[in-house]
Scaffold this active site. Structure first.
Site, PDB file in Angstrom:
ATOM      1  N   ASP A  99      -1.732  -0.274   5.900  1.00 26.20           N
ATOM      2  CA  ASP A  99      -2.218  -0.044   7.153  1.00 26.20           C
ATOM      3  C   ASP A  99      -3.590   0.648   7.089  1.00 26.20           C
ATOM      4  OD1 ASP A  99      -1.581   2.011   5.165  1.00 26.20           O
ATOM      5  OD2 ASP A  99      -2.428   3.907   6.963  1.00 26.20           O
TER       6      ASP A  99
ATOM      7  N   ASP B 165       0.228   5.353   0.968  1.00 23.73           N
ATOM      8  CA  ASP B 165      -0.545   5.913   2.347  1.00 23.73           C
ATOM      9  C   ASP B 165      -0.647   5.740   3.022  1.00 23.73           C
ATOM     10  OD1 ASP B 165      -1.629   7.252  -0.548  1.00 23.73           O
ATOM     11  OD2 ASP B 165      -1.817   8.782   0.636  1.00 23.73           O
TER      12      ASP B 165
ATOM     13  N   ASP C 286       0.600  -1.267   0.403  1.00 21.44           N
ATOM     14  CA  ASP C 286       0.069  -0.056  -0.003  1.00 21.44           C
ATOM     15  C   ASP C 286       1.176   1.622  -0.010  1.00 21.44           C
ATOM     16  OD1 ASP C 286      -2.293   1.366   0.877  1.00 21.44           O
ATOM     17  OD2 ASP C 286      -1.298   1.938   2.334  1.00 21.44           O
TER      18      ASP C 286
HETATM   19 MG    MG Z   1      -2.953   3.208   3.237  1.00 20.24          MG
END
Ligand code: MG
Length: 254
Positions: A196, A20, A18
């Site tokens: 995240d 961001d 991922d």
């Molecule tokens: Mg993310």
């Protein structure tokens, strides 16, 4: 010899990142986000070690993924899997009704007008309602997003960090990783996914089913089998990984 064995082992794996909150620290606006140059260098090295079996899997469109990870331009999945590019350059895009997109765009633009600080991000076939600058708007925006998907059932609401996204129902990161895993050079490898946020959970679930390695950055409930505390620690891990100093076999959840 030891080093060679590590490289061979690493070549059994495929990596999915991922962006961001994982490869880049979150900022006040999506435009302010960047990936530090040394991290790009490590990702480039790792991509070479893996013969290209490394892909970015993000809520951002492919065009933004390419900008953020320049000069890397390999396999990737954008808009939570609504856009997929294989390593050989094949593009797979989820189709949605342009009339519906237009109507959703108009309603969202109109309804957020009286909400200062709220930002509507248009991502070709998805929408993001950002409330980082307007935390009190969270509930109202959630209701707005739910109203939209009730009217347009081809779309669903995806929760994220200070954002509600409206995206094509058929797509998620798990399906995107699964699709890429059936293409060269990912096929037959063990998937590793690092993310995240709530949107990454579908990816973690897929990877867990494949006895791969799922890694969540930060705290919060997750189905990931491993944790890394924050983005800075991921950078250190990536440095070691790129230099073949991590034995991935010991991390597998079998
Ligand atoms: Mg993310």
């Amino acid at each position: 010899m030891n080093e060679l064995r590590q490289i061979c082992r690493q070549n059994d794996y495929a990596f999915f990142f991922d962006i961001d909150g994982t490869l880049a620290t979150l900022q006040a606006t999506p435009e302010a986000v960047s990936i530090p140059a040394p991290v790009i260098t490590h990702l480039t090295l790792l991509t070479q070690n893996l013969s290209g079996a490394l892909a970015f899997v993000s809520g951002r469109p492919l065009s933004q993924i390419d900008e953020l990870t320049y000069p890397l331009r390999g396999a990737a999945a954008g808009i939570h899997g609504a856009e997929i590019r294989t390593l050989n350059g094949e593009l797979i895009a989820t189709r949605v009704d342009p009339q519906q997109l237009c109507e959703i765009d108009q309603q969202l633009s109109r309804d957020i007008e009286p909400m200062p600080g709220v930002r509507l991000e248009k991502k070709s076939i998805a929408f993001a309602l950002h409330y980082r600058q307007a935390p009190t708007a969270q509930q109202a925006l959630h209701e707005l997003a739910n109203t939209i998907v009730k009217r347009y059932p081809d779309f669903k609401v995806q929760a994220g960090k200070c954002v509600w996204e409206i995206k094509p129902r058929a797509c998620d990161k798990g399906k995107a990783i699964s699709y890429l895993m059936q293409t060269s050079p990912f096929i037959g490898r063990i998937p590793v996914f690092i993310g995240d946020d709530m949107t990454d959970e579908a990816g973690f679930q897929y990877v867990n089913r494949q006895q791969g390695i799922s890694i969540k950055i930060g705290c919060g409930e997750s189905e990931a089998t491993h944790r890394i505390d924050n983005v800075t620690q991921l950078y250190q891990w990536l440095d070691q990984l790129a230099n073949n100093n991590i034995n991935l076999d010991t991390m597998r959840s079998v």
